[in-house]
Write a protein that holds these residues in place. Structure first.
Motif, PDB file in Angstrom:
ATOM      1  N   PHE A   1       0.817  -1.323  -0.105  1.00  0.00           N
ATOM      2  CA  PHE A   1      -0.123   0.101  -0.069  1.00  0.00           C
ATOM      3  C   PHE A   1       0.951   1.197  -0.044  1.00  0.00           C
ATOM      4  O   PHE A   1       0.591   2.240   0.628  1.00  0.00           O
ATOM      5  N   THR A   2       1.734   1.352  -0.984  1.00  0.00           N
ATOM      6  CA  THR A   2       2.741   2.276  -1.062  1.00  0.00           C
ATOM      7  C   THR A   2       2.144   3.395  -1.799  1.00  0.00           C
ATOM      8  O   THR A   2       1.053   3.266  -2.593  1.00  0.00           O
ATOM      9  N   PRO A   3       2.728   4.805  -1.757  1.00  0.00           N
ATOM     10  CA  PRO A   3       1.946   5.827  -2.442  1.00  0.00           C
ATOM     11  C   PRO A   3       1.913   5.801  -3.804  1.00  0.00           C
ATOM     12  O   PRO A   3       2.951   5.109  -4.386  1.00  0.00           O
ATOM     13  N   LEU A   4       0.832   6.062  -4.464  1.00  0.00           N
ATOM     14  CA  LEU A   4       1.117   6.450  -6.059  1.00  0.00           C
ATOM     15  C   LEU A   4       0.843   7.912  -6.161  1.00  0.00           C
ATOM     16  O   LEU A   4      -0.015   8.300  -6.105  1.00  0.00           O
ATOM     17  N   ALA A   5       2.195   8.425  -6.482  1.00  0.00           N
ATOM     18  CA  ALA A   5       2.245   9.830  -6.332  1.00  0.00           C
ATOM     19  C   ALA A   5       2.208  10.530  -7.704  1.00  0.00           C
ATOM     20  O   ALA A   5       2.806  10.107  -8.712  1.00  0.00           O
ATOM     21  N   ASP A   6       1.827  11.773  -7.748  1.00  0.00           N
ATOM     22  CA  ASP A   6       1.633  12.573  -8.904  1.00  0.00           C
ATOM     23  C   ASP A   6       3.010  13.203  -9.282  1.00  0.00           C
ATOM     24  O   ASP A   6       3.764  13.627  -8.185  1.00  0.00           O
ATOM     25  N   ALA A   7       3.556  13.113 -10.360  1.00  0.00           N
ATOM     26  CA  ALA A   7       5.090  13.842 -10.803  1.00  0.00           C
ATOM     27  C   ALA A   7       4.919  14.217 -12.049  1.00  0.00           C
ATOM     28  O   ALA A   7       3.831  13.807 -13.127  1.00  0.00           O
ATOM     29  N   THR A   8       5.917  14.879 -12.694  1.00  0.00           N
ATOM     30  CA  THR A   8       6.047  15.397 -13.844  1.00  0.00           C
ATOM     31  C   THR A   8       7.549  15.105 -14.546  1.00  0.00           C
ATOM     32  O   THR A   8       8.344  15.245 -13.860  1.00  0.00           O
ATOM     33  N   LEU A   9       7.665  14.234 -15.533  1.00  0.00           N
ATOM     34  CA  LEU A   9       8.885  13.795 -16.242  1.00  0.00           C
ATOM     35  C   LEU A   9       8.953  14.054 -17.652  1.00  0.00           C
ATOM     36  O   LEU A   9       7.727  13.909 -18.148  1.00  0.00           O
ATOM     37  N   ASP A  10      10.137  14.685 -18.011  1.00  0.00           N
ATOM     38  CA  ASP A  10      10.174  15.257 -19.318  1.00  0.00           C
ATOM     39  C   ASP A  10       9.047  16.218 -20.116  1.00  0.00           C
ATOM     40  O   ASP A  10       8.416  16.122 -20.942  1.00  0.00           O
ATOM     41  N   GLY A  11       8.429  16.715 -19.020  1.00  0.00           N
ATOM     42  CA  GLY A  11       7.177  17.743 -19.291  1.00  0.00           C
ATOM     43  C   GLY A  11       5.948  17.117 -19.293  1.00  0.00           C
ATOM     44  O   GLY A  11       4.891  17.500 -19.687  1.00  0.00           O
ATOM     45  N   PHE A  12       5.875  15.601 -18.801  1.00  0.00           N
ATOM     46  CA  PHE A  12       4.423  15.129 -19.348  1.00  0.00           C
ATOM     47  C   PHE A  12       4.157  14.534 -17.613  1.00  0.00           C
ATOM     48  O   PHE A  12       4.996  14.179 -16.938  1.00  0.00           O
TER      49      PHE A  12
ATOM     50  N   ALA B   1      16.902  12.981 -12.885  1.00  0.00           N
ATOM     51  CA  ALA B   1      15.624  13.585 -13.186  1.00  0.00           C
ATOM     52  C   ALA B   1      14.639  13.116 -12.154  1.00  0.00           C
ATOM     53  O   ALA B   1      13.990  14.283 -11.598  1.00  0.00           O
ATOM     54  N   LEU B   2      14.724  11.770 -11.638  1.00  0.00           N
ATOM     55  CA  LEU B   2      13.909  11.660 -10.458  1.00  0.00           C
ATOM     56  C   LEU B   2      14.201  12.456  -9.061  1.00  0.00           C
ATOM     57  O   LEU B   2      13.416  13.107  -8.434  1.00  0.00           O
ATOM     58  N   GLY B   3      15.779  12.275  -9.053  1.00  0.00           N
ATOM     59  CA  GLY B   3      16.034  13.308  -7.626  1.00  0.00           C
ATOM     60  C   GLY B   3      15.515  14.702  -7.948  1.00  0.00           C
ATOM     61  O   GLY B   3      15.084  15.286  -6.852  1.00  0.00           O
ATOM     62  N   ARG B   4      15.710  15.224  -8.883  1.00  0.00           N
ATOM     63  CA  ARG B   4      14.811  16.685  -9.179  1.00  0.00           C
ATOM     64  C   ARG B   4      13.456  16.786  -8.762  1.00  0.00           C
ATOM     65  O   ARG B   4      12.905  17.865  -8.607  1.00  0.00           O
ATOM     66  N   GLN B   5      12.771  15.387  -8.799  1.00  0.00           N
ATOM     67  CA  GLN B   5      11.545  15.517  -8.499  1.00  0.00           C
ATOM     68  C   GLN B   5      11.343  15.244  -6.747  1.00  0.00           C
ATOM     69  O   GLN B   5      10.364  14.875  -6.165  1.00  0.00           O
ATOM     70  N   GLY B   6      12.310  15.045  -6.101  1.00  0.00           N
ATOM     71  CA  GLY B   6      12.451  14.714  -4.735  1.00  0.00           C
ATOM     72  C   GLY B   6      12.388  12.943  -4.659  1.00  0.00           C
ATOM     73  O   GLY B   6      12.100  12.716  -3.396  1.00  0.00           O
ATOM     74  N   VAL B   7      12.745  12.470  -5.667  1.00  0.00           N
ATOM     75  CA  VAL B   7      12.660  10.871  -5.572  1.00  0.00           C
ATOM     76  C   VAL B   7      14.073  10.339  -5.803  1.00  0.00           C
ATOM     77  O   VAL B   7      14.542  10.425  -6.851  1.00  0.00           O
ATOM     78  N   TYR B   8      14.785   9.599  -4.762  1.00  0.00           N
ATOM     79  CA  TYR B   8      15.886   9.058  -4.868  1.00  0.00           C
ATOM     80  C   TYR B   8      15.988   7.670  -5.097  1.00  0.00           C
ATOM     81  O   TYR B   8      15.648   6.995  -4.277  1.00  0.00           O
ATOM     82  N   VAL B   9      16.363   7.086  -6.210  1.00  0.00           N
ATOM     83  CA  VAL B   9      15.978   5.682  -6.435  1.00  0.00           C
ATOM     84  C   VAL B   9      17.405   5.028  -6.879  1.00  0.00           C
ATOM     85  O   VAL B   9      18.186   5.827  -7.256  1.00  0.00           O
ATOM     86  N   GLU B  10      17.572   3.834  -6.745  1.00  0.00           N
ATOM     87  CA  GLU B  10      18.810   3.203  -7.409  1.00  0.00           C
ATOM     88  C   GLU B  10      18.610   3.044  -8.673  1.00  0.00           C
ATOM     89  O   GLU B  10      17.553   3.163  -9.442  1.00  0.00           O
ATOM     90  N   PRO B  11      19.973   2.927  -9.676  1.00  0.00           N
ATOM     91  CA  PRO B  11      19.723   2.891 -11.147  1.00  0.00           C
ATOM     92  C   PRO B  11      18.695   1.996 -11.469  1.00  0.00           C
ATOM     93  O   PRO B  11      18.130   2.137 -12.374  1.00  0.00           O
ATOM     94  N   THR B  12      18.706   0.843 -11.009  1.00  0.00           N
ATOM     95  CA  THR B  12      17.908  -0.506 -11.333  1.00  0.00           C
ATOM     96  C   THR B  12      16.350   0.244 -11.392  1.00  0.00           C
ATOM     97  O   THR B  12      15.749  -0.148 -12.540  1.00  0.00           O
TER      98      THR B  12
END
Ligand SMILES: [Zn+2]
Length: 388
Positions: A68-79, A318-329
């Motif tokens: 039951f993890t969040p389904l968060a709104d984001a914008t990547l590459d303008g979409f 790009a995800l980091g600039r959305q406040g989201v820090y993930v591993e490369p995989t």
């Protein structure tokens, strides 16, 4: 019942077994289904879908509140798109969905010691749930796995075995040891796969049962992809949703056996010779569930795409600039989106969900290594490490 995927031999679910005598993997048949009306008031974890997990009500769950993890709104590459933040599971990866269900079953079977091989995340996850269940765990990982994952496995009290060479060498070493200890491979267990189905249930429930057009995931062993397909199929069959999302499987261009098999129209995935990739978690040369992976892609009118390592790192940033820090995989899936839009495969109005599988904190050593190699003068200087 546990049914062999190949020869269809059936086995009872009340005693330990991880594969058929013929050597093929087992599938869990005739699990039940929940009804959306029953979910109100249930725990905000994957156990809210217990009817569909193949675990009886009377069996106590081994749980840390996963799912039951969040389904968060984001914008990547303008979409605009939705990010399923599955790296927020208790051990920092989506693997907890499978581990919780699998270890619950092992505990009910009275299994006292297990053996697992993994690129790191599944090993850490299984070590955590084994610790919780009081089961001794032996975890085999490649020598090259991220330091964060290895430290996690040790902290959970498992016996950590680092194997030199490739991910396949690790699997072979574990395989050889599995004659003495119960093999708890996440790539083989039907209960691990049952846990993966809950990602589909959650995306559907969090979208008010109005499924997205696309669900995009990284694929190595294919457990998440196969689980999503089973989960959405369950919901369709029960009349809970009206359409199956298209599943996009993304692989590293340096290890792409599923992509090749899909392009060639094969029904199973032959092995490939992998090259090193930043996406260590999906560097699987030959997935056990090749047939199920290809079925999931074709059955959902999906596609397979590959991405080069530099694109993967761009997505980490790009995800980091959305406040989201993930591993490369985990950044592999979003890194395929731009090309899919350019091809016209994903339309501007399409609703897209990307599953983010693993936390960046696990792979911080690899992140530091990567940027230090790129800009040695910048590393450790306190200056921003990114190139843009
Ligand atoms: Zn069989």
């Amino acid at each position: 019942m546990l049914v062999c995927a190949s020869c269809k031999t059936a086995f009872p679910v009340d005693r330990p077994r991880w594969r058929c005598e013929c050597g093929s993997y087992l599938v869990l048949s005739a699990s039940g289904m929940f009804s959306p009306g029953d979910l109100a008031g249930r725990p905000a974890s994957l156990w809210r879908y217990r009817e569909a997990l193949g675990i009886e009500d009377s069996t106590p769950a081994v749980t840390l509140g996963e799912g039951f993890t969040p389904l968060a709104d984001a914008t990547l590459d303008g979409f605009p798109l939705k990010l399923k933040l599955d790296f927020l599971c208790p051990t920092g990866s989506y693997k907890d969905r499978g581990s919780a269900v699998m270890i619950t079953r092992f505990k009910s079977w009275g299994v006292s010691e297990i053996l697992e091989d993994s690129s790191g995340n599944a090993g850490a996850s299984i070590a955590a749930y084994a610790a919780l269940a009081g089961i001794r765990a032996n975890i085999y990982i490649p020598q090259s796995a991220s330091a964060g994952k290895a430290a996690q496995i040790s902290m959970y009290g498992a016996r950590l075995v680092k194997v030199p060479g490739t991910r396949a060498d690790t699997a072979r070493a574990a395989w050889n040891a599995a004659s003495d200890i119960f093999y708890a491979s996440h790539n083989w267990s039907p209960y691990f796969l049952a846990g993966m189905k809950t990602a589909a249930y959650e995306i559907a429930e969090q979208s008010a049962w109005n499924t997205p057009d696309w669900v995009v995931v990284p694929v190595g062993g294919g457990g998440l992809l196969a689980g999503l397909y089973l989960g959405f199929s369950d919901l369709l069959k029960a009349g809970i949703i009206r359409s199956m999302p298209r599943l996009a499987a993304v692989q590293s261009a340096n290890c792409d056996p599923v992509y090749r098999a899909w392009l060639q129209g094969l029904s199973d995935v032959p092995g490939a010779e992998p090259k090193p990739t930043a996406a260590e978690g999906i560097a699987v040369a030959q997935p056990v569930r090749g047939k199920a992976i290809l079925e999931a892609i074709r059955g959902s009118n999906g596609v397979v795409r590959t991405v080069a390592d530099d694109l993967i790192w761009d997505s980490v940033e790009a995800l980091g600039r959305q406040g989201v820090y993930v591993e490369p995989t985990a950044a592999v899936a979003p890194s395929a989106l731009a090309a899919m839009r350019k091809e016209g495969l994903i339309a501007a109005a399409d609703r897209v969900v990307v599953i983010l599988t693993g936390s960046g904190l696990k792979a911080t050593d690899k992140v530091v290594e990567h940027y230090a190699a790129q800009e040695p003068a910048m590393a450790g200087s306190g200056a921003p490490m990114h190139r843009v």
